[in-house]
Design a protein around this motif. Structure first.
Motif: not given
Length: 136
Positions: A49-50, A59-60, A55-57, A44-46
């Protein structure tokens, strides 16, 4: 439910490419060399990112670019998956990108003052190392 395939990506702080570009290039390379196969689910994006500590943005944005280019497909409510292989770029665009890449490579290598046969040998070796993984 499909299992998420871990992404073996590393972000290099000294890399001149933006983080988004590093993610896009890394995923493309894993798909092109067979590290990721059609139907594999991505984190997942989160989650990514983790894993990368970013930042998750970011990855998005990378996932959106890969989806737009046809490398990934979104399945409603299920996540992102590696898309089935297909011709993603026109022949003309592929030629243009190859010419650009070769031009950048030559501009980076010429100042290093290696003999042309040494450079060709190393490029051939690097391509041969990746080719078997791509066919598998």
């Amino acid at each position: 439910m499909a299992r998420t395939t871990p992404l073996m990506l590393q972000i290099a702080t000294g890399d001149p490419r933006p983080i988004v570009r590093q993610i896009v290039d890394g995923v493309r390379m894993q798909i092109a060399t067979g590290g990721l196969r059609a139907g594999d689910q991505l984190p997942s994006v989160r989650g990514l990112a983790q894993q990368l500590g970013i930042n998750p943005n970011t990855v998005a944005k990378a996932y959106a670019e890969l989806t737009t280019e046809g490398w990934l497909e979104s399945r409603q409510g299920m996540g992102l998956y590696v898309a089935a292989p297909r011709q993603r770029l026109s022949d003309a665009e592929r030629e243009r990108r190859l010419d650009d890449a070769v031009g950048r490579f030559v501009n980076d290598v010429i100042p290093l003052d290696f003999a042309a046969d040494e450079v060709e040998s190393r490029v051939s070796h690097a391509l041969r190392r990746l080719a078997p993984r791509r066919i598998a």
